[in-house]
Write an enzyme that holds these catalytic residues in place. Structure first.
Site, PDB file in Angstrom:
ATOM      1  NE  ARG A  35      25.106 -15.455  75.289  1.00 46.85           N
ATOM      2  CZ  ARG A  35      25.203 -14.534  76.219  1.00 46.85           C
ATOM      3  NH1 ARG A  35      24.199 -13.726  76.468  1.00 46.85           N
ATOM      4  NH2 ARG A  35      26.303 -14.441  76.945  1.00 46.85           N
ATOM      5  CG  HIS A  58      18.084 -14.149  81.289  1.00 49.99           C
ATOM      6  ND1 HIS A  58      18.988 -15.184  81.150  1.00 49.99           N
ATOM      7  CD2 HIS A  58      18.790 -13.003  81.108  1.00 49.99           C
ATOM      8  CE1 HIS A  58      20.190 -14.689  80.931  1.00 49.99           C
ATOM      9  NE2 HIS A  58      20.112 -13.371  80.884  1.00 49.99           N
ATOM     10  CE  LYS A 196      36.654   0.727  84.021  1.00 50.45           C
ATOM     11  NZ  LYS A 196      35.422   0.544  84.820  1.00 50.45           N
ATOM     12  N   GLY A 349      33.079 -11.476  76.642  1.00 54.68           N
ATOM     13  CA  GLY A 349      32.057 -11.122  75.655  1.00 54.68           C
ATOM     14  C   GLY A 349      32.619 -10.365  74.468  1.00 54.68           C
ATOM     15  N   GLY A 372      30.614 -13.122  81.243  1.00 52.23           N
ATOM     16  CA  GLY A 372      30.900 -13.077  82.675  1.00 52.23           C
ATOM     17  C   GLY A 372      31.152 -14.459  83.247  1.00 52.23           C
ATOM     18  CG  ASN A 401      44.061 -61.119  85.543  1.00 50.21           C
ATOM     19  OD1 ASN A 401      44.147 -61.722  84.473  1.00 50.21           O
ATOM     20  ND2 ASN A 401      45.105 -60.579  86.154  1.00 50.21           N
ATOM     21  CD1 TRP A 402      39.241 -65.728  84.326  1.00 47.80           C
ATOM     22  CD2 TRP A 402      39.124 -66.579  82.258  1.00 47.80           C
ATOM     23  NE1 TRP A 402      37.917 -65.970  84.052  1.00 47.80           N
ATOM     24  CE2 TRP A 402      37.821 -66.501  82.796  1.00 47.80           C
ATOM     25  CE3 TRP A 402      39.299 -67.092  80.962  1.00 47.80           C
ATOM     26  CZ2 TRP A 402      36.694 -66.926  82.079  1.00 47.80           C
ATOM     27  CZ3 TRP A 402      38.180 -67.502  80.253  1.00 47.80           C
ATOM     28  CH2 TRP A 402      36.892 -67.415  80.810  1.00 47.80           C
ATOM     29  CE  LYS A 403      46.493 -62.924  88.650  1.00 43.54           C
ATOM     30  NZ  LYS A 403      47.199 -62.874  89.915  1.00 43.54           N
TER      31      LYS A 403
HETATM   32  P1  ADP Z   1      35.881  -8.854  77.337  1.00 46.20           P
HETATM   33  O1  ADP Z   1      34.418  -8.515  77.209  1.00 46.20           O
HETATM   34  O2  ADP Z   1      36.371  -9.679  76.208  1.00 46.20           O
HETATM   35  O3  ADP Z   1      36.205  -9.415  78.678  1.00 46.20           O
HETATM   36  P2  ADP Z   1      36.506  -6.156  78.140  1.00 46.20           P
HETATM   37  O4  ADP Z   1      35.061  -5.896  78.379  1.00 46.20           O
HETATM   38  O5  ADP Z   1      37.397  -6.263  79.310  1.00 46.20           O
HETATM   39  O6  ADP Z   1      36.682  -7.468  77.228  1.00 46.20           O
HETATM   40  O7  ADP Z   1      37.123  -5.009  77.243  1.00 46.20           O
HETATM   41  C1  ADP Z   1      36.612  -4.680  75.976  1.00 46.20           C
HETATM   42  C2  ADP Z   1      36.680  -3.221  75.717  1.00 46.20           C
HETATM   43  O8  ADP Z   1      37.992  -2.699  75.893  1.00 46.20           O
HETATM   44  C3  ADP Z   1      36.332  -2.928  74.275  1.00 46.20           C
HETATM   45  O9  ADP Z   1      35.128  -2.205  74.225  1.00 46.20           O
HETATM   46  C4  ADP Z   1      37.500  -2.116  73.751  1.00 46.20           C
HETATM   47  O10 ADP Z   1      37.107  -1.019  72.936  1.00 46.20           O
HETATM   48  C5  ADP Z   1      38.151  -1.619  75.011  1.00 46.20           C
HETATM   49  N1  ADP Z   1      39.570  -1.285  74.770  1.00 46.20           N
HETATM   50  C6  ADP Z   1      40.534  -2.089  74.304  1.00 46.20           C
HETATM   51  N2  ADP Z   1      41.692  -1.424  74.151  1.00 46.20           N
HETATM   52  C7  ADP Z   1      41.468  -0.152  74.523  1.00 46.20           C
HETATM   53  C8  ADP Z   1      42.277   1.025  74.578  1.00 46.20           C
HETATM   54  N3  ADP Z   1      43.543   1.003  74.220  1.00 46.20           N
HETATM   55  N4  ADP Z   1      41.694   2.155  75.023  1.00 46.20           N
HETATM   56  C9  ADP Z   1      40.410   2.162  75.382  1.00 46.20           C
HETATM   57  N5  ADP Z   1      39.597   1.091  75.354  1.00 46.20           N
HETATM   58  C10 ADP Z   1      40.123  -0.050  74.920  1.00 46.20           C
HETATM   59 MG    MG Z   2      33.213  -6.886  77.968  1.00 42.83          MG
END
Ligand code: ADP
Ligand code: MG
Length: 640
Positions: A35, A58, A196, A349, A372, A401-403
């Protein structure tokens, strides 16, 4: 398009630069300075231009209180090393010491305020606090892309008190991330991973509308596998997302998006690097096992898809890459992206951390520094730290435009007379002259700021095209603009939109500003087809031209029925059409591109009607025909 530091004159002026120096630290040491290095181009540019530079950032979450643990001292030390020059570190943010150091700054000198989050007013976006910060600068530069999704005093509020522009890092992030959602080259593949589904719903929904293929890996994939009736053992699952996963798969089908899910997975019994693992069918994970990485077949399948994509956006690792036994899937995707010839963009990230860990960051078009912020940008949200920056103004551009009029002798006479009455600051002026007169006019206008242009060009660089002139030939004599697709060319010489598109591309490639003419005929207007006709022209003429090039084009709206007939569109009609053209551009690209492109009106503009036409909000200049042949008359128009 936002204004950048290149649009302001900073010599000897105080420039307040918001950076994102929120670097990861361990035991008082910076563990990753990406960064800080990311902000160097902006800082070095300002030093070179002789600005007085006040940096602000920050760090962590000191929760509105002074806490030495979150001091920016390590950042100041690293900055000194990287810049090879002194950086004054204030021991407060808006206090006495900061003010004294501010007053002592010489041109080209740099100071850093303490952690701006030592004041709770920062995150509250308190206007009084923003004003106090604004005291430190005459310009505000936001280079903190990583904090741009927050409306805080130093990331957004301060822009109410100072002229606000983007730094180079901000410009780069916005440009490339913008291309991933607005100006797409196909095939377009998105790769989603990470822990997730719930974190990424908005992102997946937004990208589904745009991509050709969606790869799903990482922890989130198991919820999809479950939704398809697979057995996922103890793998990561979000029960309450199963229905949504089904929905997303259905949406993908409706949109015609190809979805690639894992077929095999590397599974083990515990969330640990030490328990033995095996590759299993993703639909049949044993009950006591969890998938922590994508398997080898999946890696190959994903890599193939990435390999033949023109745009790839990646967010979220494919497995638990933090553990050495489960990084191979994430690495395979990173390597496939590094090899991919198309645009490769990484947001998020952890994904960025993974790419850095593999040493592949330099192989990508963009590894976003904003976790984020990049996520929200790709979700299609407006970022307050970007929205608060000024849009680039459209300086009026009036071209004559002079054509096929004027001999070389007459051209010489014109230029001598015109130079005597022309004033540089009135409007940008161009003389669009016959090929044979280009060199003369170019030479005689040297140093005046008057632009010199050609009336047409061929789309090939060279070849057996008797009677034609190419872009590199124009470039050779310093020509910097060229009319393309003039109605007379379309009408008498059969220039098609296809050829015009090629010419436009070529001109932009050579840095020649194209003045692209569009417009409808009398019959088309009488049949009420004018908007349709012009929209079709714009779309065909700009086809496959990327945004960063398109912004350099100028468009001239010429109602063909108003040329040489003495009839003119009313100022309102002209303004409406220019506005409609801008809407089409926003559709093809985005609002910022649309607001950056200048649109001229061309159709019997004369001193008598110039003021009314040129003061319309959507009209940014004129392409003048007959009235550009006499220096006196032409210069009258410039005074609109
Ligand atoms: P980013 O920061 O790139 O947006 P996320 O924060 O959504 O990515 O996800 C990253 C996390 O997901 C990592 O810490 C990784 O260990 C976890 N992860 C990836 N695959 C799996 C899995 N199969 N089971 C559990 N955790 C997982
Ligand atoms: Mg992340």
């Amino acid at each position: 398009m936002k204004k950048t530091i290149k649009d302001i004159n900073v010599k000897g002026r105080y420039v307040f630069v918001r950076c994102d120096f929120n670097v990861p630290m361990k035991e008082g040491k910076i563990t990753d300075d990406k960064r800080i290095t990311g902000a160097l181009p902006t800082i070095e540019y300002l030093i070179e231009k002789g600005a007085k530079i006040v940096l602000c950032s920050h760090m962590g979450r000191p929760k509105g209180k002074v806490n030495p643990e979150f001091s920016l001292k390590p950042v100041a030390d690293r900055l000194r090393q990287l810049l090879g020059t002194d950086v004054l570190l204030a021991n407060d943010v808006i206090g006495e010491d900061a003010k004294a150091k501010h007053d002592s700054l010489r041109d080209g000198q740099v100071m850093l305020l303490e952690n701006v989050r030592f004041h709770k007013e920062e995150e509250e976006n308190d206007p009084e606090f923003a004003k106090e910060l604004a005291w430190f600068g005459e310009f505000y530069v936001n280079d903190a892309f990583g904090a741009a999704h927050r409306a805080h005093a130093s990331t957004a509020g301060i822009a109410d008190y100072l002229p606000a522009v983007a730094g180079f890092l901000m410009e780069k992030e916005v440009k490339y991330l913008g291309e991933a959602i607005n100006n797409i080259e196909r095939p377009y593949t998105a790769i989603m991973g990470g822990a997730k589904v719930s974190d990424k719903i908005l992102l997946i929904e937004n990208l589904l509308k745009k991509v050709d293929a969606l790869i799903i890996g990482g922890g989130m994939a198991y919820t999809f596998i479950k939704a398809l009736g697979g057995n996922i053992g103890t793998s990561l699952l979000e029960e309450n997302m199963i229905d949504l996963a089904k929905d997303l798969l259905k949406k993908a089908e409706v949109e015609g998006v190809k979805v690639l899910l894992p077929v095999d997975t590397v599974a083990t019994t515990e969330f640990s690097n030490d328990t033995p693992s095996q590759v299993v069918d993703v639909m049949k994970i044993p009950d006591n096992m969890m998938g922590l990485d994508i398997g080898p077949k999946t890696r190959q399948m994903f890599a193939d898809q990435i390999g033949h994509s023109e745009t790839v956006v990646w967010n979220g690792p494919m497995g638990v890459f933090e553990m050495s036994n489960y990084e191979a899937g994430t690495r395979a995707v990173a390597e496939a992206m590094a090899k991919c010839q198309g645009k490769t963009i990484i947001g998020g990230g952890d994904s960025a951390a993974a790419v850095n860990q593999f040493g592949l960051a330099n192989e990508m078009l963009l590894v976003s520094t904003g976790g984020g912020a990049s996520l929200e940008f790709l979700e299609g949200k407006v970022l307050p730290g970007v929205a608060c920056l000024e849009d680039r103004e459209r300086r009026p551009f009036i071209a004559g435009n002079w054509k096929m009029f004027k001999t070389i002798k007459e051209a010489e006479k014109f230029v001598e007379e015109f130079k005597a009455i022309y004033k540089k600051d009135e409007a940008e002026v161009g003389l669009i002259v016959p090929y044979l007169q280009l060199e003369t006019v170019k030479r005689l206008t040297e140093g005046t700021g008057i632009r010199v242009g050609a009336q047409n060009m061929h789309f090939e660089d060279y070849g057996a095209f008797t009677g034609e002139i190419s872009a590199p030939m124009l470039k050779e004599i310093g020509v910097d603009c060229c009319i393309i697709g003039h109605s007379e060319r379309r009408q008498y010489f059969g220039d098609t939109d296809e050829a015009i598109n090629k010419k436009l591309k070529k001109a932009l490639k050579y840095g020649i500003t194209p003045i692209l003419c569009v417009g409808e005929s009398l019959e088309q207007r009488e049949a009420g087809l004018e908007y349709e006709v012009v929209e079709k022209q714009i779309k065909a003429d700009f086809a496959w031209i990327p945004a960063e090039q398109a912004v350099n084009a100028v468009i001239a709206y010429e109602p063909i029925w108003a040329i040489g007939t003495g009839r003119t569109a009313t100022a309102e009609q002209a303004n409406e059409m220019c506005g409609a053209i801008r809407k089409v551009l926003a559709e093809c690209y985005d609002e910022s591109v649309a607001s950056a492109i200048r649109i001229q009106y061309g159709g019997s503009v004369k001193p008598a009607n110039a003021s009314e036409i040129l003061n319309q909000p959507e009209i940014d200049g004129a392409l003048v025909g007959g009235a550009s042949l006499k220096p006196e008359e032409f210069s009258q128009i410039l005074k609109f």
